[in-house]
Enzyme design. Structure first.
Site, mmCIF file in Angstrom:
data_model
loop_
_atom_site.group_PDB
_atom_site.id
_atom_site.type_symbol
_atom_site.label_atom_id
_atom_site.label_comp_id
_atom_site.label_asym_id
_atom_site.label_seq_id
_atom_site.Cartn_x
_atom_site.Cartn_y
_atom_site.Cartn_z
ATOM 1 N N HIS A 32 0.746 -1.285 -0.051
ATOM 2 C CA HIS A 32 0.042 0.116 0.080
ATOM 3 C C HIS A 32 0.912 1.324 -0.046
ATOM 4 C CE1 HIS A 32 0.608 1.517 3.985
ATOM 5 N NE2 HIS A 32 0.577 0.200 4.586
ATOM 6 N N CYS A 33 0.376 2.364 -0.504
ATOM 7 C CA CYS A 33 0.972 3.668 -0.590
ATOM 8 C C CYS A 33 0.167 4.539 0.422
ATOM 9 C CB CYS A 33 1.114 4.367 -1.874
ATOM 10 S SG CYS A 33 -0.459 4.507 -2.681
ATOM 11 N N MET A 34 0.184 5.829 0.351
ATOM 12 C CA MET A 34 -0.471 6.491 1.376
ATOM 13 C C MET A 34 -1.953 6.568 1.187
ATOM 14 S SD MET A 34 1.536 8.840 3.017
ATOM 15 C CE MET A 34 0.512 10.339 3.428
ATOM 16 N N THR A 35 -2.531 6.139 0.094
ATOM 17 C CA THR A 35 -3.874 6.226 -0.062
ATOM 18 C C THR A 35 -4.457 5.017 -0.643
ATOM 19 O OG1 THR A 35 -4.030 7.426 -2.285
ATOM 20 C CG2 THR A 35 -4.228 8.601 -0.263
ATOM 21 N N ARG A 36 -3.684 4.239 -1.486
ATOM 22 C CA ARG A 36 -4.274 2.953 -2.074
ATOM 23 C C ARG A 36 -3.606 1.421 -1.771
ATOM 24 N NH1 ARG A 36 -3.162 5.641 -8.219
ATOM 25 N NH2 ARG A 36 -3.623 7.394 -7.721
#
Length: 493
Positions: A32-36
């Site tokens: 995952h990244c910041m939002t996804r």
């Protein structure tokens, strides 16, 4: 025990997503990244896109080299471990038996993915750079907020015995950020992470001040994160060369020694100087751009940032932001780029008013607007403006106007910067810093947001819809016929 606890809610979200992406046996990777939530999938045809988009926790989906489910900041970090646990449970309960058809499909997918990567090497390179810096964002945010709080206390003359401790807490990470960049770079490029960190540590070692290179005495930190990145990449290539040629019986001794020694010498007598010159040029260039073309530069940067976010290329700016923070204590570019989010918020408000009879789009805006105000623009981009088309352009116009406003004041001598990266919108206020008083800095940034809201709203309200669009969208039937707010696949580059 109550089923409404945050843990159960996150697990329920993960459990709802898993069958809609084809089950545990269809998932090959989870990050995952910041939002996804980013998933590697064996067979994309098993994904139920419409059902996924209908989940309350899902703000949108994006198909790229991975299948990306937009959950929003905070939520994605909590749902991901629950999802990983469910995937592992599913695999242990029902081991996957690969069929000939699946092998053929996977091979075709691999060939297509390889072809796509070969066709877009620049985009692949940008993803790698982003993968190096994105994991550092939480620390940058935390330390940046503490630095802002400490500056406020110093200006007010409060807690003089505490502010030195806060300064140490806020500055410790930034003093050693080159080491973390080196570690992540080696990991991303397939080397031994600790060797990348060891080579990058040379850059921040105080003893380099005793060394002359190119007729100049080096300074600790010279070259910054760019030097650390280059040093770690070099270390990876040297390490891989050693792994091929050094006998296995000597590998554990020779390979790490040669890797650190050779890449270290090149770093000291080459990379630190070159990267230092590049870093200085970035800082000088940013200052010149805003000092001489502030309004125009702000208009272009604020207007083009939403397309960069849509394409996922905005993360390539992270090294530039980080370099500016290292040099000047803040990045002057982030507050200008944040105006794109203001234009998006104004656009969404206009869409909400124009489509009074379309409950589907209005409900999407109600759920996504708070995140947009706080600077998380993806839900509004993929859920509202981009699928509608024209409103995406008018949102960009709002961002351009807000960026021009902030850029104009920078040209007049009132620079507005951020001590960290990651937050945007209203969430950026605690991180603001400039070359004048905090009150002036906040006022200029708030003015830019207001301009972005107003222009984004007005442009969308008056120019965001054709008569045909209004006739098709502004009816209750639009809710049941097809959901126009459903995210579309972003443009590939």
């Amino acid at each position: 025990m109550s089923t409404d606890t945050p843990e159960n809610k996150n697990r329920a979200t993960a459990a709802a997503i898993l069958p809609l992406v084809g089950g545990a046996d269809n998932v090959t990777s989870v990050v995952h990244c910041m939002t996804r939530l980013r998933l590697g999938l064996r067979d994309r045809t098993r994904v139920q896109d419409d059902a996924l988009k209908a989940l309350p926790a899902v703000m949108g989906v994006v198909e790229d080299d991975t299948y990306q489910i937009v959950l929003g900041p905070g939520t994605v970090a909590r749902v991901t471990p629950e999802f990983e646990a469910l995937v592992e449970e599913g695999r242990s309960e029902a081991p996957h038996t690969t069929t000939a058809e699946e092998l053929a499909a996977e091979g075709a997918a691999m060939r297509a993915a390889r072809k796509a990567k070969n066709a877009t090497p620049f985009k692949l390179f940008l993803r790698r750079i982003a993968n190096i810096f994105v994991p550092l964002i939480p620390a940058l945010i935390g330390c940046g907020i503490i630095a802002g709080l400490n500056g406020l206390l110093i200006n007010l003359g409060w807690l003089p015995t505490v502010t030195p401790a806060l300064a140490a807490i806020a500055s410790g990470f930034m003093a050693l950020i080159a080491v973390f960049v080196g570690f992540n770079t080696a990991k991303e490029f397939g080397g031994t992470p600790i060797l990348g960190g060891a080579v990058a540590a040379i850059i921040v070692f105080p003893g380099v001040a005793k060394i002359d290179a190119f007729g100049q005495t080096l300074a600790a930190g010279q070259g910054g994160v760019l030097g650390a990145l280059g040093a770690a990449v070099l270390a990876v290539y040297i390490e891989k060369w050693c792994r091929r040629w050094v006998p296995e019986s000597l590998d554990v001794l020779v390979t790490p020694t040669l890797t650190v020694l050779l890449s270290g010498l090149v770093t000291i007598f080459g990379l630190m100087f070159v990267a230092g010159e590049i870093s200085t040029a970035i800082g000088t260039g940013a200052d010149w751009l805003l000092d001489n073309t502030g309004a125009f530069a702000g208009l272009v940067l604020g207007g083009l940032f939403l397309p960069l976010v849509m394409l996922g290329l905005h993360q390539a700016l992270i090294p530039i932001h980080t370099t500016l923070i290292e040099q000047q204590g803040f990045t002057v570019l982030l507050p200008i780029l944040a105006m794109a989010g203001a234009g998006q918020v104004g656009c969404a408000a206009a869409v909400f008013l124009r489509l009074k009879n379309n409950r589907s789009i209005r409900n999407t805006i109600k759920s996504a607007l708070p995140a947009g105000v706080l600077g998380v623009g993806e839900p509004l981009i993929y859920g509202v403006s981009l699928p509608l088309g024209r409103p995406f352009i008018t949102a960009c116009a709002g961002g351009a106007a807000g960026g021009a406003f902030v850029g104009l004041f920078s040209m007049l001598g009132d620079k507005v910067g951020s001590t960290a990266i990651g937050p945007s919108g209203w969430a950026l206020f605690p991180l603001l810093q400039g070359n004048h008083g905090l009150g002036t800095t906040i006022a200029v940034y708030a003015g830019g947001l207001l301009i972005g809201y107003i222009v984004g709203f007005a442009a969308t309200y008056y120019f965001g819809f054709t008569k045909t669009m209004l006739a098709e969208l502004n009816t209750p039937a639009a809710d049941t016929a097809a959901d126009p707010a459903a995210p579309k696949e972003p443009v590939a580059v």
